[in-house]
Design a protein around this motif. Structure first.
Motif, PDB file in Angstrom:
ATOM      1  N   LYS A 119      -2.290 -17.522  -4.154  1.00 47.27           N
ATOM      2  CA  LYS A 119      -2.204 -18.094  -2.748  1.00 47.27           C
ATOM      3  C   LYS A 119      -3.414 -17.930  -1.689  1.00 47.27           C
ATOM      4  CE  LYS A 119       2.199 -19.497  -1.111  1.00 47.27           C
ATOM      5  NZ  LYS A 119       3.198 -19.165  -0.172  1.00 47.27           N
ATOM      6  N   LYS A 120      -3.866 -18.948  -0.993  1.00 48.85           N
ATOM      7  CA  LYS A 120      -5.140 -18.693  -0.347  1.00 48.85           C
ATOM      8  C   LYS A 120      -4.660 -17.925   1.083  1.00 48.85           C
ATOM      9  CE  LYS A 120      -8.015 -22.444  -1.612  1.00 48.85           C
ATOM     10  NZ  LYS A 120      -8.697 -23.760  -0.891  1.00 48.85           N
ATOM     11  N   SER A 121      -5.264 -16.887   1.543  1.00 51.84           N
ATOM     12  CA  SER A 121      -5.249 -16.293   2.788  1.00 51.84           C
ATOM     13  C   SER A 121      -5.124 -17.367   3.636  1.00 51.84           C
ATOM     14  CB  SER A 121      -6.041 -15.070   2.795  1.00 51.84           C
ATOM     15  OG  SER A 121      -7.170 -15.683   3.156  1.00 51.84           O
ATOM     16  N   ALA A 122      -4.456 -16.820   4.874  1.00 53.58           N
ATOM     17  CA  ALA A 122      -4.654 -17.861   6.008  1.00 53.58           C
ATOM     18  C   ALA A 122      -5.905 -18.073   6.607  1.00 53.58           C
ATOM     19  CB  ALA A 122      -3.673 -17.279   6.964  1.00 53.58           C
ATOM     20  N   VAL A 123      -6.705 -17.005   6.314  1.00 54.98           N
ATOM     21  CA  VAL A 123      -8.320 -16.999   7.063  1.00 54.98           C
ATOM     22  C   VAL A 123      -8.970 -17.992   6.121  1.00 54.98           C
ATOM     23  CG1 VAL A 123     -10.416 -15.807   7.403  1.00 54.98           C
ATOM     24  CG2 VAL A 123      -8.249 -14.621   8.080  1.00 54.98           C
ATOM     25  N   GLN A 124      -8.737 -17.934   4.822  1.00 56.76           N
ATOM     26  CA  GLN A 124      -9.464 -18.889   3.677  1.00 56.76           C
ATOM     27  C   GLN A 124      -8.844 -20.124   4.062  1.00 56.76           C
ATOM     28  OE1 GLN A 124     -12.200 -18.044   1.878  1.00 56.76           O
ATOM     29  NE2 GLN A 124     -12.166 -20.169   1.704  1.00 56.76           N
ATOM     30  N   GLN A 125      -7.652 -20.642   4.234  1.00 52.49           N
ATOM     31  CA  GLN A 125      -7.348 -21.727   4.360  1.00 52.49           C
ATOM     32  C   GLN A 125      -7.794 -22.287   5.726  1.00 52.49           C
ATOM     33  OE1 GLN A 125      -2.792 -21.293   4.632  1.00 52.49           O
ATOM     34  NE2 GLN A 125      -2.892 -23.025   2.814  1.00 52.49           N
ATOM     35  N   ARG A 126      -7.821 -21.809   6.983  1.00 48.21           N
ATOM     36  CA  ARG A 126      -8.622 -22.157   8.056  1.00 48.21           C
ATOM     37  C   ARG A 126      -9.868 -22.324   8.005  1.00 48.21           C
ATOM     38  NH1 ARG A 126      -6.008 -22.854  13.270  1.00 48.21           N
ATOM     39  NH2 ARG A 126      -7.818 -22.486  14.691  1.00 48.21           N
ATOM     40  N   ASP A 139     -11.423 -23.278   5.062  1.00 44.45           N
ATOM     41  CA  ASP A 139     -11.504 -24.726   4.289  1.00 44.45           C
ATOM     42  C   ASP A 139     -11.086 -25.937   5.108  1.00 44.45           C
ATOM     43  OD1 ASP A 139     -11.754 -23.307   2.044  1.00 44.45           O
ATOM     44  OD2 ASP A 139     -10.062 -23.215   0.921  1.00 44.45           O
ATOM     45  N   ASN A 140     -10.169 -25.779   5.828  1.00 47.05           N
ATOM     46  CA  ASN A 140      -9.714 -27.008   6.830  1.00 47.05           C
ATOM     47  C   ASN A 140     -10.867 -26.985   8.000  1.00 47.05           C
ATOM     48  OD1 ASN A 140      -7.341 -27.115   5.784  1.00 47.05           O
ATOM     49  ND2 ASN A 140      -6.137 -26.149   7.473  1.00 47.05           N
ATOM     50  N   THR A 183      -8.512 -31.070   7.597  1.00 49.95           N
ATOM     51  CA  THR A 183      -7.226 -31.014   7.186  1.00 49.95           C
ATOM     52  C   THR A 183      -6.812 -31.940   6.368  1.00 49.95           C
ATOM     53  OG1 THR A 183      -6.956 -30.347   9.783  1.00 49.95           O
ATOM     54  CG2 THR A 183      -4.752 -30.685   8.319  1.00 49.95           C
TER      55      THR A 183
END
Length: 158
Positions: free
Chosen positions: A5-12, A14-15, A20
């Motif tokens: 799973k991607k970390s919250a920081v990495q998702q942010r 990427d977005n 989004t």
């Protein structure tokens, strides 16, 4: 292999870089930014050229199920102006969609009536949903086109 799973920081991140992610983006493009399960009525660009569908739009809005009207803003204003007025008179919220992803080909949608929640109505195409209006118009045209004998034997008020 197990996907991590991607970390919250990495998702942010990427977005921020890629935007989004959207759910069902093709469906949203087709229905002018909404999902199919929320749609009550659609009018295509080709149908808009065929006849005036404002009475059917007013009838659909009068039902009170769908009160959101999405209008393809890439069409000429003269084509959609009456539909915007009809939506405003019915107290519906309307949104002009002008992004380049909303096309103006005959199969593209010009007007979409939707609800805020899923309503799952079928059919949603105006010609299939309101076939009686089209049939009534054809019958009245046939009455007007009758010849002398038709007028003689089919007078109203007899």
């Amino acid at each position: 292999m197990v996907k991590e799973k991607k970390s919250a920081v990495q998702q942010r991140l990427d977005n921020g870089v890629y935007g989004t992610p959207k759910i069902k983006p093709d469906e949203q493009r087709k229905y002018l930014g909404t999902f199919r399960e929320r749609v009550c009525l659609t009018i295509s660009v080709a149908e808009l050229h065929e006849k005036n569908w404002q009475p059917e739009l007013a009838a659909e809005l009068a039902k009170g199920i769908g009160k959101l009207v999405f209008v393809n803003g890439n069409l000429p204003h003269e084509m959609v102006h009456g539909y915007i007025q009809t939506a405003a008179k019915a107290g519906a919220e309307f949104t002009m969609k002008t992004a380049p992803e909303y096309k103006v080909q005959p199969a593209s949608l010009a007007i979409v009536v939707a609800a805020k929640k899923a309503v799952c109505q079928s059919p949603v195409d105006v010609q299939k949903r309101y076939p009686q209006q089209e049939n009534n118009q054809q019958k009245s045209n046939k009455k007007e086109n009758g010849g002398f004998l038709h007028r003689l034997f089919h007078r109203e008020g007899r």
